[in-house]
Write a protein that holds these residues in place. Structure first.
Motif, PDB file in Angstrom:
ATOM      1  N   GLN A   1     -29.936  -7.690  79.820  1.00 37.89           N
ATOM      2  CA  GLN A   1     -30.411  -6.697  80.773  1.00 37.89           C
ATOM      3  C   GLN A   1     -29.722  -5.375  80.455  1.00 37.89           C
ATOM      4  O   GLN A   1     -28.488  -5.309  80.424  1.00 37.89           O
ATOM      5  CB  GLN A   1     -30.071  -7.136  82.205  1.00 37.89           C
ATOM      6  CG  GLN A   1     -30.360  -6.085  83.279  1.00 37.89           C
ATOM      7  CD  GLN A   1     -31.839  -5.825  83.466  1.00 37.89           C
ATOM      8  OE1 GLN A   1     -32.632  -6.755  83.528  1.00 37.89           O
ATOM      9  NE2 GLN A   1     -32.221  -4.560  83.545  1.00 37.89           N
ATOM     10  N   MET A   2     -30.530  -4.348  80.213  1.00 36.56           N
ATOM     11  CA  MET A   2     -29.993  -3.042  79.814  1.00 36.56           C
ATOM     12  C   MET A   2     -30.399  -1.997  80.843  1.00 36.56           C
ATOM     13  O   MET A   2     -31.592  -1.790  81.086  1.00 36.56           O
ATOM     14  CB  MET A   2     -30.527  -2.658  78.434  1.00 36.56           C
ATOM     15  CG  MET A   2     -30.275  -3.716  77.369  1.00 36.56           C
ATOM     16  SD  MET A   2     -30.782  -3.170  75.721  1.00 36.56           S
ATOM     17  CE  MET A   2     -32.556  -3.052  75.942  1.00 36.56           C
ATOM     18  N   ASN A   3     -29.407  -1.376  81.448  1.00 35.56           N
ATOM     19  CA  ASN A   3     -29.635  -0.338  82.454  1.00 35.56           C
ATOM     20  C   ASN A   3     -29.047   0.991  81.989  1.00 35.56           C
ATOM     21  O   ASN A   3     -28.218   1.031  81.078  1.00 35.56           O
ATOM     22  CB  ASN A   3     -28.992  -0.753  83.781  1.00 35.56           C
ATOM     23  CG  ASN A   3     -29.548  -2.038  84.327  1.00 35.56           C
ATOM     24  OD1 ASN A   3     -30.749  -2.297  84.255  1.00 35.56           O
ATOM     25  ND2 ASN A   3     -28.687  -2.867  84.904  1.00 35.56           N
ATOM     26  N   SER A   4     -29.480   2.047  82.648  1.00 36.31           N
ATOM     27  CA  SER A   4     -28.956   3.390  82.358  1.00 36.31           C
ATOM     28  C   SER A   4     -28.989   3.691  80.870  1.00 36.31           C
ATOM     29  O   SER A   4     -28.014   4.167  80.282  1.00 36.31           O
ATOM     30  CB  SER A   4     -27.519   3.524  82.898  1.00 36.31           C
ATOM     31  OG  SER A   4     -27.472   3.262  84.284  1.00 36.31           O
TER      32      SER A   4
ATOM     33  N   PHE B   1     -24.914  -2.927  80.544  1.00 34.19           N
ATOM     34  CA  PHE B   1     -25.667  -4.072  80.020  1.00 34.19           C
ATOM     35  C   PHE B   1     -25.084  -5.365  80.588  1.00 34.19           C
ATOM     36  O   PHE B   1     -23.888  -5.458  80.886  1.00 34.19           O
ATOM     37  CB  PHE B   1     -25.567  -4.133  78.500  1.00 34.19           C
ATOM     38  CG  PHE B   1     -26.314  -3.052  77.757  1.00 34.19           C
ATOM     39  CD1 PHE B   1     -26.819  -1.928  78.406  1.00 34.19           C
ATOM     40  CD2 PHE B   1     -26.513  -3.153  76.390  1.00 34.19           C
ATOM     41  CE1 PHE B   1     -27.504  -0.947  77.722  1.00 34.19           C
ATOM     42  CE2 PHE B   1     -27.193  -2.182  75.682  1.00 34.19           C
ATOM     43  CZ  PHE B   1     -27.686  -1.070  76.345  1.00 34.19           C
ATOM     44  N   SER B   2     -25.946  -6.374  80.670  1.00 35.54           N
ATOM     45  CA  SER B   2     -25.513  -7.684  81.151  1.00 35.54           C
ATOM     46  C   SER B   2     -26.190  -8.774  80.334  1.00 35.54           C
ATOM     47  O   SER B   2     -27.423  -8.811  80.244  1.00 35.54           O
ATOM     48  CB  SER B   2     -25.852  -7.839  82.637  1.00 35.54           C
ATOM     49  OG  SER B   2     -25.481  -9.117  83.099  1.00 35.54           O
TER      50      SER B   2
ATOM     51  N   VAL C   1     -23.175  -6.095  70.516  1.00 34.58           N
ATOM     52  CA  VAL C   1     -23.416  -5.470  71.817  1.00 34.58           C
ATOM     53  C   VAL C   1     -22.812  -6.319  72.930  1.00 34.58           C
ATOM     54  O   VAL C   1     -22.084  -5.824  73.786  1.00 34.58           O
ATOM     55  CB  VAL C   1     -24.924  -5.291  72.066  1.00 34.58           C
ATOM     56  CG1 VAL C   1     -25.178  -4.740  73.468  1.00 34.58           C
ATOM     57  CG2 VAL C   1     -25.533  -4.374  71.006  1.00 34.58           C
ATOM     58  N   ALA C   2     -23.128  -7.618  72.899  1.00 36.49           N
ATOM     59  CA  ALA C   2     -22.645  -8.510  73.945  1.00 36.49           C
ATOM     60  C   ALA C   2     -22.720  -9.942  73.447  1.00 36.49           C
ATOM     61  O   ALA C   2     -23.526 -10.262  72.571  1.00 36.49           O
ATOM     62  CB  ALA C   2     -23.490  -8.373  75.223  1.00 36.49           C
ATOM     63  N   ALA C   3     -21.864 -10.791  74.014  1.00 39.86           N
ATOM     64  CA  ALA C   3     -21.872 -12.195  73.642  1.00 39.86           C
ATOM     65  C   ALA C   3     -21.583 -13.032  74.874  1.00 39.86           C
ATOM     66  O   ALA C   3     -20.963 -12.555  75.842  1.00 39.86           O
ATOM     67  CB  ALA C   3     -20.841 -12.482  72.560  1.00 39.86           C
TER      68      ALA C   3
END
Length: 115
Positions: free
Chosen positions: A81-84, A67-68, A48-50
């Motif tokens: 941090q997950m939005n929308s 996402f951040s 998802v993210a790194a």
């Protein structure tokens, strides 16, 4: 003993937000790249993210802009941090660290996006 412990998952409505946390111990957190992965039912686990030790980030195309990922080296913790959020984001989310060529995983936290 290396440990990764995720928290913050839950049930959220479409369009909502959640913040996941991964508290770590047993290794020098600040020097390692950290990642968040997810696995939906019947699907392979995907990145998802790194975030690197220097703070450089990368994201899956499907979450870019929504996402951040961040890290707090003083707390040995990485965040997502997950939005929308959409129903397609429903999955078990895992924290990951690669230490000495070995992938270390947390136990995962369930995120369900549903009305």
């Amino acid at each position: 003993q290396v440990q990764l412990v995720e928290s913050g998952g839950g049930l959220v409505q479409p369009g909502g937000s959640l913040t996941l946390s991964c508290a770590t111990s047993g290794f020098t957190f600040s020097i390692y790249k950290m990642g968040w992965y997810r696995q939906a039912p019947g699907k392979q686990r995907e990145l998802v993210a790194a975030i690197t030790s220097g703070g450089r980030t990368n994201y899956a195309d499907s979450v870019q802009g929504r996402f951040s990922i961040s890290r707090d080296n003083a707390k040995n913790t990485v965040y997502l941090q997950m939005n929308s959020l959409t129903p397609e984001d429903t999955a078990v989310y895992y924290c990951n660290a690669r230490i000495s060529l070995q992938d270390i995983w947390g136990q995962g936290t369930q995120v369900t996006v549903s009305s």
